[in-house]
Design a protein around this motif. Structure first.
Motif, PDB file in Angstrom:
ATOM      1  N   THR A   1       0.951  -1.138  -0.001  1.00 48.65           N
ATOM      2  CA  THR A   1      -0.169  -0.083  -0.119  1.00 48.65           C
ATOM      3  C   THR A   1       0.900   1.299  -0.078  1.00 48.65           C
ATOM      4  O   THR A   1       0.335   2.302  -0.556  1.00 48.65           O
ATOM      5  N   ASP A   2       2.110   1.179   0.495  1.00 43.47           N
ATOM      6  CA  ASP A   2       2.973   2.340   0.467  1.00 43.47           C
ATOM      7  C   ASP A   2       3.262   2.870  -1.002  1.00 43.47           C
ATOM      8  O   ASP A   2       3.593   3.963  -1.124  1.00 43.47           O
ATOM      9  N   ASP A   3       3.506   1.709  -1.871  1.00 43.41           N
ATOM     10  CA  ASP A   3       3.985   1.786  -3.035  1.00 43.41           C
ATOM     11  C   ASP A   3       2.756   2.676  -3.776  1.00 43.41           C
ATOM     12  O   ASP A   3       3.040   3.110  -5.019  1.00 43.41           O
ATOM     13  N   LEU A   4       1.517   2.803  -3.562  1.00 42.24           N
ATOM     14  CA  LEU A   4       0.527   3.480  -4.156  1.00 42.24           C
ATOM     15  C   LEU A   4       0.362   4.977  -3.842  1.00 42.24           C
ATOM     16  O   LEU A   4      -0.452   5.612  -4.489  1.00 42.24           O
ATOM     17  N   LEU A   5       0.954   5.311  -2.623  1.00 46.76           N
ATOM     18  CA  LEU A   5       0.647   6.547  -2.270  1.00 46.76           C
ATOM     19  C   LEU A   5       1.207   7.623  -3.158  1.00 46.76           C
ATOM     20  O   LEU A   5       2.309   7.608  -3.696  1.00 46.76           O
ATOM     21  N   LEU A   6       0.423   8.675  -3.389  1.00 43.75           N
ATOM     22  CA  LEU A   6       0.579   9.969  -4.200  1.00 43.75           C
ATOM     23  C   LEU A   6       1.247   9.637  -5.604  1.00 43.75           C
ATOM     24  O   LEU A   6       1.296  10.373  -6.377  1.00 43.75           O
ATOM     25  N   ILE A   7       0.697   8.435  -6.146  1.00 46.97           N
ATOM     26  CA  ILE A   7       0.726   8.222  -7.475  1.00 46.97           C
ATOM     27  C   ILE A   7      -0.456   8.453  -8.074  1.00 46.97           C
ATOM     28  O   ILE A   7      -1.509   8.586  -7.517  1.00 46.97           O
ATOM     29  N   PRO A   8      -0.681   8.727  -9.388  1.00 50.47           N
ATOM     30  CA  PRO A   8      -2.245   9.088 -10.180  1.00 50.47           C
ATOM     31  C   PRO A   8      -2.942   7.742  -9.886  1.00 50.47           C
ATOM     32  O   PRO A   8      -2.599   6.644  -9.945  1.00 50.47           O
ATOM     33  N   LEU A   9      -4.193   7.897  -9.704  1.00 48.80           N
ATOM     34  CA  LEU A   9      -5.098   6.724  -9.351  1.00 48.80           C
ATOM     35  C   LEU A   9      -4.965   5.634 -10.461  1.00 48.80           C
ATOM     36  O   LEU A   9      -5.070   4.433 -10.222  1.00 48.80           O
ATOM     37  N   ARG A  10      -5.108   6.215 -11.665  1.00 49.57           N
ATOM     38  CA  ARG A  10      -4.775   5.279 -12.855  1.00 49.57           C
ATOM     39  C   ARG A  10      -3.765   4.415 -12.786  1.00 49.57           C
ATOM     40  O   ARG A  10      -3.828   3.158 -12.922  1.00 49.57           O
ATOM     41  N   ASP A  11      -2.668   4.750 -12.318  1.00 53.70           N
ATOM     42  CA  ASP A  11      -1.476   4.115 -12.277  1.00 53.70           C
ATOM     43  C   ASP A  11      -1.511   3.077 -10.918  1.00 53.70           C
ATOM     44  O   ASP A  11      -1.020   1.983 -10.947  1.00 53.70           O
ATOM     45  N   ALA A  12      -2.058   3.469  -9.925  1.00 53.27           N
ATOM     46  CA  ALA A  12      -2.228   2.631  -8.832  1.00 53.27           C
ATOM     47  C   ALA A  12      -3.176   1.419  -9.180  1.00 53.27           C
ATOM     48  O   ALA A  12      -3.035   0.385  -8.732  1.00 53.27           O
ATOM     49  N   LEU A  13      -4.284   1.678  -9.952  1.00 59.07           N
ATOM     50  CA  LEU A  13      -5.284   0.599 -10.293  1.00 59.07           C
ATOM     51  C   LEU A  13      -4.521  -0.320 -11.318  1.00 59.07           C
ATOM     52  O   LEU A  13      -4.729  -1.632 -11.054  1.00 59.07           O
ATOM     53  N   ALA A  14      -3.725   0.189 -12.005  1.00 58.02           N
ATOM     54  CA  ALA A  14      -2.987  -0.690 -12.964  1.00 58.02           C
ATOM     55  C   ALA A  14      -1.865  -1.473 -12.446  1.00 58.02           C
ATOM     56  O   ALA A  14      -1.683  -2.713 -12.454  1.00 58.02           O
ATOM     57  N   ARG A  15      -1.338  -1.091 -11.132  1.00 56.41           N
ATOM     58  CA  ARG A  15      -0.384  -1.744 -10.294  1.00 56.41           C
ATOM     59  C   ARG A  15      -0.906  -2.827  -9.520  1.00 56.41           C
ATOM     60  O   ARG A  15      -0.329  -3.797  -9.231  1.00 56.41           O
ATOM     61  N   SER A  16      -2.164  -2.394  -8.990  1.00 58.87           N
ATOM     62  CA  SER A  16      -2.726  -3.398  -7.900  1.00 58.87           C
ATOM     63  C   SER A  16      -3.391  -4.590  -8.571  1.00 58.87           C
ATOM     64  O   SER A  16      -4.085  -4.421  -9.647  1.00 58.87           O
ATOM     65  N   ALA A  17      -3.117  -5.542  -8.370  1.00 58.78           N
ATOM     66  CA  ALA A  17      -3.639  -7.074  -8.866  1.00 58.78           C
ATOM     67  C   ALA A  17      -5.028  -7.355  -8.174  1.00 58.78           C
ATOM     68  O   ALA A  17      -5.556  -8.232  -8.440  1.00 58.78           O
ATOM     69  N   ARG A  18      -5.145  -6.461  -7.018  1.00 57.35           N
ATOM     70  CA  ARG A  18      -6.409  -6.839  -6.210  1.00 57.35           C
ATOM     71  C   ARG A  18      -7.440  -6.203  -6.803  1.00 57.35           C
ATOM     72  O   ARG A  18      -7.583  -5.007  -7.371  1.00 57.35           O
ATOM     73  N   ARG A  19      -8.656  -6.379  -6.096  1.00 61.91           N
ATOM     74  CA  ARG A  19      -9.987  -5.663  -6.430  1.00 61.91           C
ATOM     75  C   ARG A  19      -9.638  -4.472  -5.590  1.00 61.91           C
ATOM     76  O   ARG A  19      -8.705  -4.276  -4.631  1.00 61.91           O
ATOM     77  N   ALA A  20     -10.304  -3.333  -5.916  1.00 57.46           N
ATOM     78  CA  ALA A  20     -10.098  -1.793  -5.319  1.00 57.46           C
ATOM     79  C   ALA A  20     -11.500  -1.459  -4.965  1.00 57.46           C
ATOM     80  O   ALA A  20     -12.465  -1.288  -5.991  1.00 57.46           O
ATOM     81  N   ALA A  21     -11.592  -0.687  -3.949  1.00 55.87           N
ATOM     82  CA  ALA A  21     -12.646  -0.039  -3.412  1.00 55.87           C
ATOM     83  C   ALA A  21     -12.144   1.477  -3.312  1.00 55.87           C
ATOM     84  O   ALA A  21     -11.105   1.933  -2.896  1.00 55.87           O
ATOM     85  N   ILE A  22     -12.840   2.455  -4.161  1.00 56.52           N
ATOM     86  CA  ILE A  22     -12.324   3.819  -4.410  1.00 56.52           C
ATOM     87  C   ILE A  22     -13.312   4.621  -3.683  1.00 56.52           C
ATOM     88  O   ILE A  22     -14.358   4.605  -3.963  1.00 56.52           O
ATOM     89  N   GLU A  23     -12.542   5.775  -3.290  1.00 54.77           N
ATOM     90  CA  GLU A  23     -13.348   6.788  -2.361  1.00 54.77           C
ATOM     91  C   GLU A  23     -12.704   8.163  -2.754  1.00 54.77           C
ATOM     92  O   GLU A  23     -11.256   8.160  -2.759  1.00 54.77           O
ATOM     93  N   ILE A  24     -13.249   9.147  -3.351  1.00 49.24           N
ATOM     94  CA  ILE A  24     -12.840  10.365  -3.709  1.00 49.24           C
ATOM     95  C   ILE A  24     -13.146  11.485  -2.850  1.00 49.24           C
ATOM     96  O   ILE A  24     -14.203  11.776  -2.450  1.00 49.24           O
ATOM     97  N   ILE A  25     -12.118  12.237  -2.297  1.00 55.83           N
ATOM     98  CA  ILE A  25     -12.338  13.224  -1.475  1.00 55.83           C
ATOM     99  C   ILE A  25     -12.694  14.381  -2.182  1.00 55.83           C
ATOM    100  O   ILE A  25     -12.198  14.715  -3.214  1.00 55.83           O
ATOM    101  N   THR A  26     -13.749  15.229  -1.660  1.00 55.84           N
ATOM    102  CA  THR A  26     -14.364  16.484  -2.225  1.00 55.84           C
ATOM    103  C   THR A  26     -14.416  17.578  -1.247  1.00 55.84           C
ATOM    104  O   THR A  26     -14.484  17.347  -0.047  1.00 55.84           O
ATOM    105  N   PRO A  27     -14.407  18.844  -1.546  1.00 54.29           N
ATOM    106  CA  PRO A  27     -14.645  20.044  -0.827  1.00 54.29           C
ATOM    107  C   PRO A  27     -16.121  19.843  -0.267  1.00 54.29           C
ATOM    108  O   PRO A  27     -16.924  19.220  -0.892  1.00 54.29           O
TER     109      PRO A  27
END
Length: 81
Positions: A21-47
């Motif tokens: 999970t440390d490898d995924l921090l601060l990289i673009p979401l698209r790249d994180a999804l491509a790197r992770s071989a597991r299912r992903a739950a995504i939450e987007i922070i909004t103001p």
């Protein structure tokens, strides 16, 4: 006969597929999804006001949960609408 050094060598494939999970921090979401071989739950922070995100959507938090990775992402900036 193989030398003892070949037995200690690790496969390059194991290095690519094992993503912490440390490898995924601060990289673009698209790249994180491509790197992770597991299912992903995504939450987007909004103001707390209506806004449009600007810049790249980046992972700001990654947590491993029961066979999937939970990613929280935020844009680099926001413009009030």
């Amino acid at each position: 006969m193989r030398s003892s050094t070949t037995k200690k060598r690790r496969s390059w494939r194991s290095e690519i597929t094992k993503t912490t999970t440390d490898d995924l921090l601060l990289i673009p979401l698209r790249d994180a999804l491509a790197r992770s071989a597991r299912r992903a739950a995504i939450e987007i922070i909004t103001p707390p006001y209506e806004a449009a995100g600007t810049g790249v959507l980046r992972v700001v938090r990654a947590v491993e949960e029961e066979g999937c990775v939970s990613l929280t992402a935020a844009y680099e900036g926001y413009v009030r609408l």
